[in-house]
Motif scaffolding. Structure first.
Motif, PDB file in Angstrom:
ATOM      1  N   ARG A 193      -0.804  38.304 -42.382  1.00 22.81           N
ATOM      2  CA  ARG A 193      -0.093  39.687 -42.013  1.00 22.81           C
ATOM      3  C   ARG A 193      -0.184  40.527 -43.223  1.00 22.81           C
ATOM      4  NH1 ARG A 193       3.783  35.885 -40.232  1.00 22.81           N
ATOM      5  NH2 ARG A 193       5.096  36.425 -42.105  1.00 22.81           N
ATOM      6  N   ASP A 194       0.048  40.014 -44.380  1.00 24.55           N
ATOM      7  CA  ASP A 194      -0.089  40.808 -45.597  1.00 24.55           C
ATOM      8  C   ASP A 194      -1.371  41.494 -45.961  1.00 24.55           C
ATOM      9  OD1 ASP A 194       2.556  40.074 -46.182  1.00 24.55           O
ATOM     10  OD2 ASP A 194       2.265  38.572 -47.349  1.00 24.55           O
ATOM     11  N   THR A 195      -2.672  40.750 -45.383  1.00 19.27           N
ATOM     12  CA  THR A 195      -3.608  41.498 -45.782  1.00 19.27           C
ATOM     13  C   THR A 195      -4.337  42.003 -44.476  1.00 19.27           C
ATOM     14  OG1 THR A 195      -4.844  39.263 -45.005  1.00 19.27           O
ATOM     15  CG2 THR A 195      -4.097  39.554 -47.381  1.00 19.27           C
ATOM     16  N   GLN A 196      -3.594  42.341 -43.443  1.00 19.38           N
ATOM     17  CA  GLN A 196      -4.248  42.755 -42.223  1.00 19.38           C
ATOM     18  C   GLN A 196      -5.242  42.012 -41.733  1.00 19.38           C
ATOM     19  OE1 GLN A 196      -3.046  46.400 -40.961  1.00 19.38           O
ATOM     20  NE2 GLN A 196      -1.244  45.302 -42.065  1.00 19.38           N
ATOM     21  N   GLY A 197      -5.187  40.869 -42.011  1.00 16.70           N
ATOM     22  CA  GLY A 197      -5.940  39.716 -41.223  1.00 16.70           C
ATOM     23  C   GLY A 197      -7.259  39.485 -42.010  1.00 16.70           C
ATOM     24  N   LYS A 198      -7.376  40.124 -43.206  1.00 14.17           N
ATOM     25  CA  LYS A 198      -8.571  40.304 -43.869  1.00 14.17           C
ATOM     26  C   LYS A 198      -8.828  38.881 -44.849  1.00 14.17           C
ATOM     27  CE  LYS A 198      -9.743  45.019 -43.551  1.00 14.17           C
ATOM     28  NZ  LYS A 198      -8.347  45.516 -42.665  1.00 14.17           N
ATOM     29  N   ALA A 199      -7.652  38.157 -45.163  1.00 13.10           N
ATOM     30  CA  ALA A 199      -7.745  37.152 -46.002  1.00 13.10           C
ATOM     31  C   ALA A 199      -8.840  36.275 -45.760  1.00 13.10           C
ATOM     32  CB  ALA A 199      -6.484  36.394 -45.952  1.00 13.10           C
ATOM     33  N   GLU A 200      -9.509  35.854 -46.892  1.00  9.82           N
ATOM     34  CA  GLU A 200     -10.646  34.840 -46.643  1.00  9.82           C
ATOM     35  C   GLU A 200     -10.050  33.385 -46.102  1.00  9.82           C
ATOM     36  OE1 GLU A 200     -14.031  32.668 -49.238  1.00  9.82           O
ATOM     37  OE2 GLU A 200     -13.179  34.587 -50.092  1.00  9.82           O
ATOM     38  N   ASN A 201      -8.811  33.246 -46.792  1.00  4.11           N
ATOM     39  CA  ASN A 201      -8.137  31.824 -46.345  1.00  4.11           C
ATOM     40  C   ASN A 201      -7.725  32.208 -44.999  1.00  4.11           C
ATOM     41  OD1 ASN A 201      -7.258  29.319 -46.300  1.00  4.11           O
ATOM     42  ND2 ASN A 201      -5.453  29.770 -47.678  1.00  4.11           N
ATOM     43  N   ASN A 202      -8.166  31.569 -43.833  1.00  8.21           N
ATOM     44  CA  ASN A 202      -7.655  31.905 -42.533  1.00  8.21           C
ATOM     45  C   ASN A 202      -7.932  30.752 -41.804  1.00  8.21           C
ATOM     46  OD1 ASN A 202      -8.148  32.539 -39.717  1.00  8.21           O
ATOM     47  ND2 ASN A 202      -8.386  34.682 -40.295  1.00  8.21           N
ATOM     48  N   PHE A 203      -6.514  30.219 -41.582  1.00  8.12           N
ATOM     49  CA  PHE A 203      -6.322  29.068 -40.758  1.00  8.12           C
ATOM     50  C   PHE A 203      -7.141  28.978 -39.383  1.00  8.12           C
ATOM     51  CE2 PHE A 203      -3.820  27.077 -36.952  1.00  8.12           C
ATOM     52  CZ  PHE A 203      -3.762  25.622 -37.655  1.00  8.12           C
ATOM     53  N   PHE A 204      -7.183  29.801 -38.752  1.00  7.09           N
ATOM     54  CA  PHE A 204      -8.110  29.723 -37.178  1.00  7.09           C
ATOM     55  C   PHE A 204      -9.736  29.760 -37.579  1.00  7.09           C
ATOM     56  CE2 PHE A 204      -3.901  32.230 -36.807  1.00  7.09           C
ATOM     57  CZ  PHE A 204      -3.211  31.157 -35.762  1.00  7.09           C
ATOM     58  N   LYS A 205      -9.932  30.674 -38.694  1.00  7.74           N
ATOM     59  CA  LYS A 205     -11.262  30.582 -38.810  1.00  7.74           C
ATOM     60  C   LYS A 205     -11.747  29.271 -39.445  1.00  7.74           C
ATOM     61  CE  LYS A 205     -12.508  35.409 -39.734  1.00  7.74           C
ATOM     62  NZ  LYS A 205     -12.731  36.416 -40.843  1.00  7.74           N
ATOM     63  N   ALA A 206     -10.925  28.253 -40.014  1.00 11.87           N
ATOM     64  CA  ALA A 206     -11.355  26.885 -40.359  1.00 11.87           C
ATOM     65  C   ALA A 206     -11.577  26.168 -39.273  1.00 11.87           C
ATOM     66  CB  ALA A 206     -10.003  26.606 -41.244  1.00 11.87           C
ATOM     67  N   PHE A 207     -10.982  26.416 -37.924  1.00 14.37           N
ATOM     68  CA  PHE A 207     -11.307  25.673 -36.896  1.00 14.37           C
ATOM     69  C   PHE A 207     -12.498  26.101 -36.296  1.00 14.37           C
ATOM     70  CE2 PHE A 207      -6.777  24.393 -36.656  1.00 14.37           C
ATOM     71  CZ  PHE A 207      -6.795  23.033 -36.512  1.00 14.37           C
ATOM     72  N   GLY A 208     -13.099  27.026 -36.589  1.00  8.49           N
ATOM     73  CA  GLY A 208     -14.381  27.559 -36.315  1.00  8.49           C
ATOM     74  C   GLY A 208     -14.140  28.656 -35.153  1.00  8.49           C
ATOM     75  N   LEU A 209     -13.004  29.454 -34.954  1.00  4.36           N
ATOM     76  CA  LEU A 209     -12.590  30.103 -34.118  1.00  4.36           C
ATOM     77  C   LEU A 209     -12.928  31.648 -34.541  1.00  4.36           C
ATOM     78  CD1 LEU A 209      -9.294  28.563 -33.083  1.00  4.36           C
ATOM     79  CD2 LEU A 209     -11.494  28.436 -31.899  1.00  4.36           C
ATOM     80  N   ASP A 210     -13.254  32.622 -33.524  1.00  2.81           N
ATOM     81  CA  ASP A 210     -13.306  34.019 -34.078  1.00  2.81           C
ATOM     82  C   ASP A 210     -11.962  34.638 -34.230  1.00  2.81           C
ATOM     83  OD1 ASP A 210     -14.396  36.320 -34.399  1.00  2.81           O
ATOM     84  OD2 ASP A 210     -15.288  36.580 -32.466  1.00  2.81           O
ATOM     85  N   TYR A 211     -11.682  35.800 -34.803  1.00  2.00           N
ATOM     86  CA  TYR A 211     -10.503  36.059 -35.262  1.00  2.00           C
ATOM     87  C   TYR A 211     -10.176  37.622 -35.112  1.00  2.00           C
ATOM     88  CZ  TYR A 211      -6.282  36.653 -38.138  1.00  2.00           C
ATOM     89  OH  TYR A 211      -4.925  37.374 -38.718  1.00  2.00           O
ATOM     90  N   VAL A 212      -9.257  38.118 -34.357  1.00  2.00           N
ATOM     91  CA  VAL A 212      -9.110  39.511 -34.628  1.00  2.00           C
ATOM     92  C   VAL A 212      -7.484  39.817 -34.931  1.00  2.00           C
ATOM     93  CG1 VAL A 212      -8.669  41.655 -32.869  1.00  2.00           C
ATOM     94  CG2 VAL A 212     -10.397  39.999 -32.649  1.00  2.00           C
ATOM     95  N   TYR A 213      -7.035  40.693 -35.569  1.00  3.95           N
ATOM     96  CA  TYR A 213      -5.693  40.861 -36.105  1.00  3.95           C
ATOM     97  C   TYR A 213      -5.412  42.262 -35.530  1.00  3.95           C
ATOM     98  CZ  TYR A 213      -1.433  41.577 -38.766  1.00  3.95           C
ATOM     99  OH  TYR A 213      -0.225  41.676 -39.105  1.00  3.95           O
ATOM    100  N   VAL A 214      -3.850  42.344 -34.797  1.00  4.40           N
ATOM    101  CA  VAL A 214      -3.248  43.514 -34.545  1.00  4.40           C
ATOM    102  C   VAL A 214      -2.029  43.617 -35.508  1.00  4.40           C
ATOM    103  CG1 VAL A 214      -2.493  44.863 -32.575  1.00  4.40           C
ATOM    104  CG2 VAL A 214      -4.576  43.501 -32.353  1.00  4.40           C
ATOM    105  N   GLU A 215      -1.941  44.685 -36.211  1.00  4.98           N
ATOM    106  CA  GLU A 215      -0.720  44.629 -36.899  1.00  4.98           C
ATOM    107  C   GLU A 215       0.430  45.077 -36.214  1.00  4.98           C
ATOM    108  OE1 GLU A 215       2.594  44.872 -39.547  1.00  4.98           O
ATOM    109  OE2 GLU A 215       0.809  43.783 -39.711  1.00  4.98           O
ATOM    110  N   GLU A 216       0.162  46.126 -35.180  1.00  3.70           N
ATOM    111  CA  GLU A 216       1.201  46.750 -34.535  1.00  3.70           C
ATOM    112  C   GLU A 216       1.238  46.100 -33.054  1.00  3.70           C
ATOM    113  OE1 GLU A 216       1.114  51.263 -34.538  1.00  3.70           O
ATOM    114  OE2 GLU A 216      -0.786  50.959 -35.984  1.00  3.70           O
ATOM    115  N   GLY A 217       1.931  44.818 -33.023  1.00  2.00           N
ATOM    116  CA  GLY A 217       2.004  44.130 -31.774  1.00  2.00           C
ATOM    117  C   GLY A 217       2.856  44.699 -31.042  1.00  2.00           C
TER     118      GLY A 217
END
Length: 585
Positions: A193-217
């Protein structure tokens, strides 16, 4: 109003994005209308109105499949799928359950869901089934509100990644579970959240999943854009949306924990429509545990997402400090944690509802009982007077827990007996102990109660009579007292027994009753099949003793009427007395 014209998601397709925003607010008002009159999950649903409108606008349900985790955020979905009258018309609110249910809507609800962390695993099955059968539909799982902390969610993410085809996992991140979130996973969500989804350390990507972040949910336009981006995708993707729990209703925003689920209330200020009166055994137990922490520095109270179930509000949790831990919605971890703590010499006490203990069978039997660790477990809500939704029935606990070897299951009848059992269970170091906390009122003892329960499986005879023995367990002991009083009025001086132990039988006492008793009646606040009464009936099987077992038939009940349930199962005092008289004759 737009909502009046919405009978299915197809009716959204011609709307503009601006109109969708208005519709989302109308849906929110419909949710508020229902929960203010009927009670229910408030905060999670209010925060997911925009996302639900966007999902049904972009995707083509029911061809595309949506699975809602826990169903705490499924009310807006119901309003858009032909069930709005259950929210707008007070006379029809009882027709709609609080959870996803194919019995209610076989077209739009894919599964009966009321427990947590299941959506991604269920999605993996829909994915694999689609791929095998050559389907092309999108499969969407909506998970959040703390559900990611459950082990099955991790297993599901792992499998979805392995399958590798179309899967859209919408993570509804409102920074809350039922209470605040706990665990290392949530530190990563905050980083994202703090990095608008841009943090290199990404739990979901560690599973091999693609990722999209939406701040204004809670912005329909942003959500429509994100969902369009992933519609028809050929691999698994997480759409992580940042929402506000309780969005649009200030009391629910200001006190997110209290407004996760709420009794009926005045919309104007959030005050209850009816004041709650009377004592509660779980709250009295929580009061005692909080004070006992001050006397016993080894005592640690464990919660699994529902600390308020025994009155551990925010202030109390803070005051308890290291003597309190919330593992999130992860009951299996709580049981294993308690076993490990007890092994090391601490005094762990884990308290949660009976329906959630169902997830812990393997841990109770293997991590706990096989090792004989003296941890303590408080089983809450285990009564026909407890939660009555299809997925939340709490009276199947006796067959599950009482048959695990090396685990003592106690059934106190009064507040004083509950505290005495709790004190004994915490202090002793020989047994794994579960305590069935009474859920029907708060009865008080009229005399002293035993302080030691070292004599395992020893029942207590509270009145010695003849011909009939009534063995009434736990919070149905008072019903047993009333039955014995009615029998006395008809000239039958019946014996009354408080069994105290649900996990065994007092065979010497049962043998003794054969000498001057013709009928033994067991009364329990639970299901009959595999229950306490069946254990007593099995003992008397080869003998001439007549045994009557009073409890509830094994069946899945949904939003039942307690009074009718009692009648249907011959559990009223009049029916029990009549059945006993018939057996005597």
């Amino acid at each position: 109003m737009y909502i009046e014209k919405i009978n299915s998601p197809a009716d959204l397709k011609g709307m503009t994005v601006d109109q969708l925003g208005v519709l989302a607010e109308e849906v929110r008002q419909g949710v508020l209308n229902r929960v203010s009159q009927h009670g229910g999950h408030v905060g999670p649903n209010l925060g997911f109105c925009e996302a639900t409108v966007a999902l049904h606008y972009v995707f083509d349900t029911p061809e595309d499949r949506i699975v809602f985790d826990v169903s705490h955020q499924s009310y807006p979905h119901k309003m858009l799928t032909g069930r709005k009258d259950g929210f707008l018309d007070s006379s029809r609110m009882d027709h709609i359950s609080g959870y996803s249910s194919p019995l209610e809507s076989p077209v739009y609800d894919n599964f009966e869901i009321g427990h947590t962390s299941t959506s991604v695993s269920l999605m993996s099955g829909l994915m694999k089934g689609r791929d095998i059968l050559g389907g092309k539909e999108n499969v969407i799982a909506v998970i959040g509100d703390g559900s990611l902390s459950g082990g099955e969610a991790f297993e599901g993410l792992n499998t979805v990644s392995e399958i590798g085809t179309n899967a859209i996992i919408v993570v509804n991140d409102n920074e809350m579970s039922i209470a605040e979130n706990h665990g290392g996973l949530y530190r990563n969500l905050k980083l994202l959240r703090d990095t608008q989804g841009k943090a290199e350390n990404n739990f979901f990507k560690a599973f091999g999943l693609d990722y999209v972040y939406v701040e204004e949910g809670n912005n329909v336009a942003r959500l429509v854009e994100a969902f369009r981006q992933v519609k028809g995708i050929d691999h698994p993707v997480v759409v992580h949306i940042h929402t506000e729990k309780g969005h649009g209703y200030q009391p629910a925003v200001d006190n997110k924990e209290a407004w996760h689920w709420h009794m009926p209330f005045h919309l104007e200020d959030g005050t209850l429509l009816e004041a709650m009166d009377g004592e509660s055994m779980p709250m009295l137990l929580g009061d005692w545990l909080f004070e006992e922490m001050k006397r016993d520095p080894k005592l640690v109270c464990i919660a699994a997402g529902v600390p308020a179930a025994i009155g551990f509000n925010k202030e109390r949790r803070v005051a308890a400090g290291r003597q309190f831990i919330d593992v999130g919605i992860a009951e299996e971890e709580a049981v294993a944690l308690a076993s490990g703590m007890a092994k090391r010499g601490a005094h762990p006490v884990f308290s949660t509802y009976a329906t959630f203990f169902q997830r812990t069978y393997d841990q109770l039997s293997q991590d706990l009982a096989v090792n004989g660790t003296p941890a303590v477990f408080n089983v809450l809500g285990s009564s026909i007077y407890g939660m009555n939704d299809f997925t939340h029935i709490c009276f199947f606990d006796i067959p599950m827990i009482s048959h695990i070897p090396n685990l003592v299951y106690l059934a106190p009848t009064t507040c004083e007996e509950l505290i005495a059992m709790e004190r004994w269970a915490i202090a002793q170091d020989k047994h794994s102990v579960a305590i069935r906390v009474p859920a029907f009122g708060a009865a008080h003892a009229t005399g002293p109660v035993d302080e030691s329960y070292d004599a395992i499986d020893t029942f207590k005879v509270t009145h010695r009579g003849g011909r009939v023995a009534v063995i009434a367990a736990g919070d149905f002991y008072q019903k047993g007292e009333a039955v014995v009083a009615r029998l006395a009025g008809q000239g039958i001086d019946a014996t009354l027994i408080n069994p105290r132990f649900l996990s065994g039988a007092d065979e010497p006492l049962l043998e003794e009753l054969k000498a001057d008793h013709e009928v033994v009646a067991t009364i329990e606040d639970g299901v009959l099949d595999g229950g306490f009464g069946e254990r007593i009936a099995r003992f008397y099987g080869p003998s001439t003793m007549k045994v009557l077992c009073f409890g509830v038939k094994k069946q899945l009940y949904d939003r039942y009427d307690v009074a009718q349930l009692l009648v249907d199962n011959h559990l009223t005092e009049e029916q029990i007395v009549a059945d006993i008289q018939a057996a005597l004759s």
